[in-house]
Structure formats: C-alpha cells, structure tokens
Design a protein around this motif. Structure first.
Motif, mmCIF file in Angstrom:
data_model
loop_
_atom_site.group_PDB
_atom_site.id
_atom_site.type_symbol
_atom_site.label_atom_id
_atom_site.label_comp_id
_atom_site.label_asym_id
_atom_site.label_seq_id
_atom_site.Cartn_x
_atom_site.Cartn_y
_atom_site.Cartn_z
ATOM 1 N N UNK A 298 0.833 -1.206 0.000
ATOM 2 C CA UNK A 298 0.000 0.000 0.000
ATOM 3 C C UNK A 298 0.869 1.257 0.000
ATOM 4 N N UNK A 299 1.949 1.232 0.769
ATOM 5 C CA UNK A 299 2.820 2.402 0.850
ATOM 6 C C UNK A 299 3.543 2.681 -0.449
ATOM 7 N N UNK A 300 4.040 1.639 -1.110
ATOM 8 C CA UNK A 300 4.719 1.835 -2.387
ATOM 9 C C UNK A 300 3.744 2.308 -3.461
ATOM 10 N N UNK A 301 2.540 1.742 -3.469
ATOM 11 C CA UNK A 301 1.545 2.141 -4.471
ATOM 12 C C UNK A 301 1.121 3.589 -4.282
ATOM 13 N N UNK A 302 1.123 4.069 -3.044
ATOM 14 C CA UNK A 302 0.686 5.439 -2.747
ATOM 15 C C UNK A 302 1.813 6.462 -2.885
ATOM 16 N N UNK A 303 3.041 5.998 -3.017
ATOM 17 C CA UNK A 303 4.199 6.885 -3.039
ATOM 18 C C UNK A 303 4.206 7.776 -4.280
ATOM 19 N N UNK A 304 4.460 9.060 -4.078
ATOM 20 C CA UNK A 304 4.608 10.026 -5.171
ATOM 21 C C UNK A 304 6.054 10.484 -5.228
ATOM 22 N N UNK A 305 6.760 10.203 -6.326
ATOM 23 C CA UNK A 305 8.183 10.570 -6.396
ATOM 24 C C UNK A 305 8.388 12.075 -6.331
ATOM 25 N N UNK A 306 9.524 12.486 -5.752
ATOM 26 C CA UNK A 306 9.911 13.890 -5.790
ATOM 27 C C UNK A 306 10.292 14.279 -7.212
ATOM 28 N N UNK A 307 10.236 15.564 -7.544
ATOM 29 C CA UNK A 307 10.578 16.001 -8.908
ATOM 30 C C UNK A 307 12.039 15.723 -9.267
ATOM 31 N N UNK A 308 12.300 15.679 -10.572
ATOM 32 C CA UNK A 308 13.647 15.616 -11.139
ATOM 33 C C UNK A 308 14.341 14.277 -10.886
ATOM 34 N N UNK A 309 13.549 13.236 -10.701
ATOM 35 C CA UNK A 309 14.088 11.895 -10.532
ATOM 36 C C UNK A 309 13.462 11.006 -11.612
ATOM 37 N N UNK A 310 14.171 10.780 -12.691
ATOM 38 C CA UNK A 310 13.711 10.080 -13.893
ATOM 39 C C UNK A 310 12.236 10.381 -14.175
ATOM 40 N N UNK A 311 11.931 11.663 -14.237
ATOM 41 C CA UNK A 311 10.559 12.132 -14.471
ATOM 42 C C UNK A 311 10.322 12.357 -15.968
#
Length: 461
Positions: A298-311
């Motif tokens: 659940x935690x990984x699925x809900x995680x939102x990456x920070x900007x500028x990381x393979x975006x």
C-alpha cells in the motif's frame, strides 16, 4: 561565577542545521556562540536566547557542533581538534538530546537514492498506522524533530556522508546502505574515507540492511549479521525479486522454505532497476520495525516521487524527454542510463573529482548522441572520445540562462523516434544553476517549447 568563566558550545555556521542546533542548545541552557565568517546576521530569536556570534574560535569551548558544509580540514575544526575539543555534527547532537522514550530511528544512507527511499519508507509507515516524520538530510531538521516530536512515533532518517562523518553514538533501530560509489571526494579527501563515513551508520544499529548487489555496501556489512536486498531471487535472509514480485525471505517465519509477497514491480514508481532497489531497502527497514507485508504494498503504491528523478517530461515527435537532474554524480547517472536502451544523453556540470570513464564505457552501447554543458564538459568529451568514438557529441558553451534551450535543441536534432533524450548530468549544477531543481526546470521548459502545437505529438505525465 563570572560569565566569562562559563564554558561555551560553538556552533559552526548559520545554515539550517546550524541555526536549529544553536536554538536547541540555547533552549537547553547552554552558552552558545555561533561562528559565522560571513556577514549573515544572527537571527533575532537566537539573539533573544542569548546566543552570541563570532568569526573565530573563542576561549573556553567544551564542544563544537559543525554543519555539513564545513569540511574536516576547515581551520576552525582543525584548531578545535588540536586543542582537544570534541567536534560533532548536528545529527550526533540530536541523538544526545533525545528525551527518554523518544521515537526510534530508521536510518539510511547511500551515494544515490536516499531521499526516494526515505519517502518510500515514510509512505509505508503511514499505511501501517504509524505517524512517521522524514528528517535528517530531508524534510524537518533532525534537532527540531527531537526537541519537539509532537505525536511522531518513528523517524525516517536520511543521512549524508557529511553527517555521518561527525557521528559516533547514533544507534538507529535499523539502518541501511543503498549503494556506495565515488562521490564528495573533495570533501572527504579519498574514496576510502567517504566509504568509512557511510559505514558509521551500521556501528550501533539494531538491524543492519545492505544492498547485496553493491560491492561496497556488501563489504561494509561484512562485520555484521546483516539482511541483504537484491534485484535477483533472494536467498534466505534477503529481500529480492521473483518474477514480477518483491518478496521477503528475511522477516518471515521460515525463511529457508517460505517467502512473503510484499508488492509487485508495477507498484514501484517511477519504475527503474535502481528504484526497485530503493523500494526493497525501504521495505527491509519497515519490516525490521515490524510493519506487516500489506502495508509495504500500500505504501509503495501510494508513493509520489519527488521532482527531477527520472521524471517523464514529454513525448515530442516520437522522442521521450526525461528529467533526472538529481543524477548529480556518475553512479546516479549510470543507474538512469541503464533504464533506457537508445539514448541522447544530456550531461555535464561539476564532477566533484569523480571519474567519468567507467560510466561512459559501460553506457556507450546505449548512446545515440550526447550533448554536453557545464564546467567539466571537456572531461566527459574526452572520455567519450576514448570509449564511444562513433557517438556524435555536441558541446554547448556559455553561462547564460538560455544555455539549456540550446542544449535541448541540439538533443532534439540528434534524436530519432523511439529514442529517449535523458538529462542525467553526472555532475552538480552550481556552475550554471542555483540547484539541480533549477536545472531540471530549465530542461522541462525547453522541452515544452520544442512543439507548442497541441496534439498527439506532445504528451505529458
């Protein structure tokens, strides 16, 4: 007793961590002197607490608390060491200032991926019903979190090599090393000293977690009964990957015959091999703390990456444009380059003493073109000439704000449909930009200017 006879605590520097340290010490009744060699004024709240300011080491000092920006060879720190004065960092100070029953620490370090892994860990802990707080080299200053914990139940602590260098008694409930590769050699003096600083995170940890695919992380974990994580099928005592699943063969009832499913590869965002490793590290720390397997997914699925990381920025005329401006050293850039097969690479910046040859040699077969900018672009060009002589290379000079527009224009000229134009600089940004975020923003703006016509040729996510 005369006030001049009272021993002082010196705080080196008025940055974020230094200001927090001075405040915490003053509130605890210490006589604090901040040594700041710039004209930066003392904040009003510190002055009201009786904190003084100086430009050199005063007399009668019992402790120096240094900020990460101050190198070990700084004259003030050398002078303190010669005088037999203990020098610690703000992380060590925070550990010593903890109250009885304080929230436990789950700590991690690594050359790359620290912030992403800490954010993943925080998301997992939240899904487990905890009230975590991300601190250290990310989020709230760690001293503030220790002195005013509120309802926090556990701290997810990101630690840099600078912070660990000055730490000796920090004892996290669990600690992880994500990876170790040459970086910050100019600060530490050698790669061996840099690795030794990273190793300090394990010294007093309750549970030791390491990347079993990383030679140096494995080496640093050898003295301990450690838990490994791997992108391969895990052995007993490890977390790893089986087909499309992240699984746990360490924190389960019978690791020799059973494995616990934690998540699917599709739950990891953004998906790339090094990010799967970050997810496994976060999962291992959470499992060491007793988090159930369901909360990991659940935690990984809900995680939102920070900007500028393979975006992913956009797709223009069949070419994907990806912003990984956070790849500020060769190790991080290598992880990014490994995620794509046909690349026009945008690179350059300040290499900070790191060697670039191995990265270029390993990545050469993936490169369709390279556009270079920044202070150390000539060093990358030389490595490309040695290891990828057939790859077209364009160097874009200049220090004006429009340099990234020219870079992206050249990258678009080199790219063909199906390619990825990848900003993975392998160097720091301060030669041309305020920070890596500003560099990534400039890249994204330039990409969006390539084709301002709405339609299927330009898509964002």
């Amino acid at each position: 007793m005369d006030a001049q006879d009272v021993s002082r605590v010196v705080v080196a520097g008025l940055g974020v961590s230094g200001t927090a340290a001075a405040r915490g010490l003053a509130l605890g009744g210490e006589r604090v002197v901040v040594v700041e060699q710039s004209d930066r004024p003392l904040p009003e709240d510190l002055a009201n607490l009786g904190v003084e300011k100086a430009t050199e080491l005063p007399d009668k000092v019992e402790l120096v608390v240094t900020s990460p920006g101050w190198r070990p060879d700084h004259p003030l720190l050398v002078e303190a060491a010669r005088a037999g004065i203990e020098v610690i960092g703000e992380v060590e100070l925070a550990w010593r200032l903890r109250h009885e029953g304080a929230a436990p620490w789950l700590a991690l370090t690594g050359t790359n991926g620290k912030t992403t892994a800490v954010r993943m860990l925080t998301s997992i802990l939240e899904k487990a019903g905890e009230r975590p707080l991300a601190v250290g080299n990310v989020g709230t200053p760690i001293i503030e979190a220790v002195l005013d914990p509120g309802d926090t139940t556990v701290l997810a602590v990101e630690l840099s090599s600078f912070q660990l260098h000055w730490s000796s008694s920090v004892a996290p409930a669990a600690a992880a090393i994500l990876n170790v590769a040459p970086d910050h050699i100019d600060w530490h003096g050698s790669f061996e000293e840099y690795a030794a600083a990273k190793a300090r995170i394990f010294a007093n940890a309750g549970v030791v977690v390491y990347n079993a695919d990383d030679p140096w992380a494995t080496r640093l974990a050898e003295p301990y009964d450690a838990i490994g994580f791997t992108l391969q099928v895990p052995r007993p005592g490890e977390l790893g990957v089986v087909e499309h699943l992240l699984v746990d063969r360490a924190f389960c009832d019978d690791p020799h015959s059973n494995a616990v499913e934690l998540a699917e590869l599709g739950d990891v965002k953004p998906f790339a091999p090094h990010n799967v490793a970050n997810a496994l590290a976060a999962a291992a720390l959470a499992r060491a703390y007793g988090v159930p397997a369901g909360a990991v997914r659940e935690g990984l699925a809900a995680f939102t990456p920070d900007p500028h990381r393979i975006a992913h920025v956009a797709t223009v005329k069949g070419v994907d444009y990806v912003d990984d401006s956070k790849a500020t050293n060769p190790h991080a850039a290598g992880a990014s380059l490994a995620a794509y097969t046909s690349i026009v690479w945008v690179a350059g910046g300040q290499l900070k003493g790191a060697d670039i040859d191995e990265l270029v040699a390993v990545s050469a077969k993936r490169l369709r073109g390279v556009v270079l900018l920044g202070a150390d672009r000539a060093r990358i060009a030389e490595a490309l000439a040695r290891h990828a002589p057939d790859v077209p290379v364009v160097e874009v000079g200049g220090e004006d704000t429009g340099v990234m527009d020219r870079v992206v224009t050249e990258a678009a000229r080199l790219a063909s449909p199906g390619d990825t134009v990848l900003l993975a600089p392998a160097g720091a940004s301060f030669d041309l930009f305020a920070n890596y975020g500003a560099r990534g923003d400039a890249f994204a703006r330039a990409v969006r200017q390539l084709d301002s016509t709405p339609g299927p040729t330009l898509g964002t996510q």
